[in-house]
Structures are given as structure tokens and as C-alpha cells.
Design a protein around this motif. Structure first.
Motif, PDB file in Angstrom:
ATOM      1  N   ASP A 190      16.554 -41.198 -22.348  1.00 20.93           N
ATOM      2  CA  ASP A 190      15.681 -41.260 -23.521  1.00 20.93           C
ATOM      3  C   ASP A 190      16.436 -41.108 -24.830  1.00 20.93           C
ATOM      4  N   GLY A 191      17.399 -40.213 -24.880  1.00 19.88           N
ATOM      5  CA  GLY A 191      18.123 -39.975 -26.123  1.00 19.88           C
ATOM      6  C   GLY A 191      19.436 -40.726 -26.225  1.00 19.88           C
ATOM      7  N   THR A 192      19.777 -41.497 -25.210  1.00 11.07           N
ATOM      8  CA  THR A 192      21.074 -42.165 -25.169  1.00 11.07           C
ATOM      9  C   THR A 192      20.984 -43.532 -25.828  1.00 11.07           C
ATOM     10  N   GLU A 193      21.626 -43.665 -26.963  1.00 13.81           N
ATOM     11  CA  GLU A 193      21.621 -44.920 -27.705  1.00 13.81           C
ATOM     12  C   GLU A 193      22.641 -45.914 -27.150  1.00 13.81           C
ATOM     13  N   SER A 194      23.753 -45.396 -26.663  1.00 16.83           N
ATOM     14  CA  SER A 194      24.765 -46.232 -26.011  1.00 16.83           C
ATOM     15  C   SER A 194      25.573 -45.337 -25.083  1.00 16.83           C
ATOM     16  N   ILE A 195      26.135 -45.966 -24.048  1.00  9.73           N
ATOM     17  CA  ILE A 195      26.971 -45.207 -23.112  1.00  9.73           C
ATOM     18  C   ILE A 195      27.939 -46.161 -22.434  1.00  9.73           C
ATOM     19  N   LYS A 196      29.128 -45.660 -22.182  1.00 11.71           N
ATOM     20  CA  LYS A 196      30.142 -46.408 -21.453  1.00 11.71           C
ATOM     21  C   LYS A 196      30.864 -45.431 -20.549  1.00 11.71           C
ATOM     22  N   LEU A 197      30.721 -45.612 -19.247  1.00 11.12           N
ATOM     23  CA  LEU A 197      31.487 -44.830 -18.296  1.00 11.12           C
ATOM     24  C   LEU A 197      32.816 -45.567 -18.133  1.00 11.12           C
ATOM     25  N   ASP A 198      33.841 -45.054 -18.798  1.00 14.28           N
ATOM     26  CA  ASP A 198      35.158 -45.671 -18.856  1.00 14.28           C
ATOM     27  C   ASP A 198      35.977 -45.193 -17.659  1.00 14.28           C
ATOM     28  N   VAL A 199      36.051 -46.022 -16.636  1.00 13.70           N
ATOM     29  CA  VAL A 199      36.709 -45.656 -15.378  1.00 13.70           C
ATOM     30  C   VAL A 199      38.220 -45.717 -15.527  1.00 13.70           C
ATOM     31  N   ARG A 200      38.856 -44.606 -15.178  1.00 12.49           N
ATOM     32  CA  ARG A 200      40.321 -44.537 -15.179  1.00 12.49           C
ATOM     33  C   ARG A 200      40.862 -44.820 -13.779  1.00 12.49           C
ATOM     34  N   ASN A 201      40.251 -44.185 -12.768  1.00 16.94           N
ATOM     35  CA  ASN A 201      40.686 -44.354 -11.381  1.00 16.94           C
ATOM     36  C   ASN A 201      39.477 -44.272 -10.476  1.00 16.94           C
ATOM     37  N   ARG A 237      31.740 -42.065 -22.614  1.00 16.00           N
ATOM     38  CA  ARG A 237      31.650 -42.231 -24.062  1.00 16.00           C
ATOM     39  C   ARG A 237      30.212 -42.598 -24.383  1.00 16.00           C
ATOM     40  N   PHE A 238      29.614 -41.922 -25.342  1.00  9.62           N
ATOM     41  CA  PHE A 238      28.189 -42.126 -25.577  1.00  9.62           C
ATOM     42  C   PHE A 238      27.801 -41.818 -27.010  1.00  9.62           C
ATOM     43  N   VAL A 239      26.607 -42.288 -27.364  1.00  5.24           N
ATOM     44  CA  VAL A 239      25.940 -41.859 -28.579  1.00  5.24           C
ATOM     45  C   VAL A 239      24.600 -41.317 -28.103  1.00  5.24           C
ATOM     46  N   TYR A 240      24.386 -40.028 -28.323  1.00  2.93           N
ATOM     47  CA  TYR A 240      23.175 -39.350 -27.882  1.00  2.93           C
ATOM     48  C   TYR A 240      22.459 -38.791 -29.109  1.00  2.93           C
ATOM     49  N   LYS A 241      21.295 -39.313 -29.375  1.00  5.97           N
ATOM     50  CA  LYS A 241      20.498 -38.891 -30.538  1.00  5.97           C
ATOM     51  C   LYS A 241      21.345 -38.841 -31.812  1.00  5.97           C
ATOM     52  N   GLY A 242      22.122 -39.908 -32.007  1.00  6.18           N
ATOM     53  CA  GLY A 242      22.924 -40.039 -33.216  1.00  6.18           C
ATOM     54  C   GLY A 242      24.290 -39.395 -33.174  1.00  6.18           C
ATOM     55  N   HIS A 243      24.624 -38.683 -32.124  1.00  4.69           N
ATOM     56  CA  HIS A 243      25.911 -37.987 -32.014  1.00  4.69           C
ATOM     57  C   HIS A 243      26.827 -38.735 -31.047  1.00  4.69           C
ATOM     58  N   ALA A 244      27.967 -39.190 -31.569  1.00  3.55           N
ATOM     59  CA  ALA A 244      28.957 -39.849 -30.719  1.00  3.55           C
ATOM     60  C   ALA A 244      29.774 -38.790 -30.003  1.00  3.55           C
ATOM     61  N   GLY A 245      30.034 -39.021 -28.734  1.00  3.21           N
ATOM     62  CA  GLY A 245      30.807 -38.056 -27.969  1.00  3.21           C
ATOM     63  C   GLY A 245      31.577 -38.716 -26.843  1.00  3.21           C
ATOM     64  N   ALA A 246      32.488 -37.962 -26.269  1.00  5.91           N
ATOM     65  CA  ALA A 246      33.273 -38.409 -25.120  1.00  5.91           C
ATOM     66  C   ALA A 246      33.635 -37.181 -24.295  1.00  5.91           C
ATOM     67  N   VAL A 247      33.479 -37.305 -22.971  1.00  4.64           N
ATOM     68  CA  VAL A 247      33.754 -36.189 -22.063  1.00  4.64           C
ATOM     69  C   VAL A 247      34.485 -36.726 -20.828  1.00  4.64           C
ATOM     70  N   PRO A 248      35.644 -36.138 -20.489  1.00  2.00           N
ATOM     71  CA  PRO A 248      36.312 -36.518 -19.239  1.00  2.00           C
ATOM     72  C   PRO A 248      35.556 -35.928 -18.049  1.00  2.00           C
ATOM     73  N   VAL A 249      35.430 -36.739 -16.989  1.00  4.11           N
ATOM     74  CA  VAL A 249      34.625 -36.354 -15.827  1.00  4.11           C
ATOM     75  C   VAL A 249      35.317 -36.817 -14.557  1.00  4.11           C
ATOM     76  N   VAL A 250      35.153 -36.040 -13.489  1.00  3.86           N
ATOM     77  CA  VAL A 250      35.497 -36.497 -12.145  1.00  3.86           C
ATOM     78  C   VAL A 250      34.218 -36.448 -11.330  1.00  3.86           C
ATOM     79  N   GLY A 251      33.874 -37.569 -10.728  1.00  9.77           N
ATOM     80  CA  GLY A 251      32.705 -37.652  -9.867  1.00  9.77           C
ATOM     81  C   GLY A 251      33.130 -37.845  -8.418  1.00  9.77           C
ATOM     82  N   VAL A 252      32.408 -37.201  -7.530  1.00 14.99           N
ATOM     83  CA  VAL A 252      32.651 -37.308  -6.096  1.00 14.99           C
ATOM     84  C   VAL A 252      31.332 -37.753  -5.483  1.00 14.99           C
ATOM     85  N   LEU A 253      31.297 -38.969  -4.954  1.00 16.59           N
ATOM     86  CA  LEU A 253      30.044 -39.550  -4.472  1.00 16.59           C
ATOM     87  C   LEU A 253      30.125 -39.850  -2.982  1.00 16.59           C
ATOM     88  N   GLU A 254      29.137 -39.375  -2.241  1.00 17.65           N
ATOM     89  CA  GLU A 254      29.012 -39.709  -0.830  1.00 17.65           C
ATOM     90  C   GLU A 254      28.043 -40.879  -0.739  1.00 17.65           C
TER      91      GLU A 254
END
Length: 164
Positions: free
Chosen positions: A87-98, A113-130
């Protein structure tokens, strides 16, 4: 004699690829991996803000667990959470490194990388999916929660604000 065995081992190590993924054939087979393909479809759903599609890719009994908070259980609850964030996400890009797979588990290192309710941000993440078949059975996320909240421009964690 020892020197000869050492030299032979060294020559074998130098002539062998440093990593199994170094060969073009290995890269092609990874691109066709069905479990990685499921995760790539999930990434595409996020990148195109297809929140309904992202939620539908979870198994009925799936678990979504940001490791700093309690897990979300069940496809319906996960879909609702994704829609709330969307709802609040204006743009998002999950920038895959590996991205890679061990058994039924897909590991993905990325920067969100995202813009959430007018705030641009970026957060490094590791996801583990089964992945089971064409559904995500479990998705565990590892990131700095305080950094996410700050990058979203929030004064408090949205998890706490929702009273969960």
C-alpha cells in the motif's frame, strides 16, 4: 617425492575451475533450475508491485519469517501482510547480487531499493526460501530491522505499531 605430489596437486588446482559456477554450462543449468525460477517469479512480482501475485505464490501452510519478529503463518496471512506493505510502496527493486540452491532451499543475497510513502531507502537482505513444486513453503529474511524502519522513514517499527 613429497615435492612431486605437492606440485601435482597444485597444478590440478590451478587448471580446475575455481568454482563450479564458472563454466557457461553450469550457469545455463542454474538459469533453468525450477526452484530458482519460482524465486525469480516472486522477485518479479515484487519488482512490478504485483502484490496479489506475490501472495499467491505461497503454499497454504507457508511461513514468512523476518527473523527479528514473529513469523507469519499461512498463505492468506502472508498475502495480507504483503498487500499492507505494498500500500505504501511507490516503487521497489529487489536488486539480486547472488542466488543459488542447496537441495530444496534457494538462497538469495540482494539489496532492496524502494520508495515507501515518499522515503527512498535501501536495505541489504539475505533470503532463504524453501520451495516445493511451484510454491514457496518458507521464506526466512535476515536484515537489520532498525535500518529498514529508518529507511522507510518511520518513527517506530510498523510491526509494533500494528500491535503484533
Amino acid at each position: 617425492m613429497r615435492f612431486g605430489m605437492l606440485a601435482a596437486a597444485l597444478m590440478a588446482a590451478i587448471s580446475a575451475p575455481a568454482f563450479a559456477g564458472d563454466s557457461p554450462q553450469q550457469e545455463k543449468s542454474m538459469a533453468k533450475d525450477p526452484k530458482i525460477a519460482v524465486v525469480e517469479r516472486q522477485i518479479e512480482a515484487w519488482n512490478t508491485r504485483d502484490w496479489a501475485g506475490a501472495g499467491a505464490m505461497f503454499a497454504d501452510d507457508a511461513v514468512l519469517h523476518s527473523m527479528m519478529i514473529e513469523p507469519i503463518n499461512g498463505q492468506k496471512a502472508i498475502a495480507e501482510r504483503i498487500a499492507q506493505l505494498g500500500d505504501g510502496t511507490e516503487s521497489i527493486k529487489l536488486d539480486v547480487r547472488n542466488i543459488g540452491r542447496v537441495g530444496d532451499v534457494v538462497f538469495i543475497e540482494r539489496v532492496d531499493r524502494f520508495v515507501y510513502k515518499g522515503h527512498a531507502g535501501a536495505v541489504p537482505v539475505v533470503g532463504v526460501l524453501e520451495v516445493e513444486g511451484d510454491k514457496i513453503k518458507a521464506w526466512r529474511e535476515y536484515y537489520d530491522r532498525a535500518m529498514l524502519v529508518r529507511e522507510m522513514g518511520l518513527s517506530e517499527d510498523f510491526h509494533k505499531a500494528e500491535g503484533e
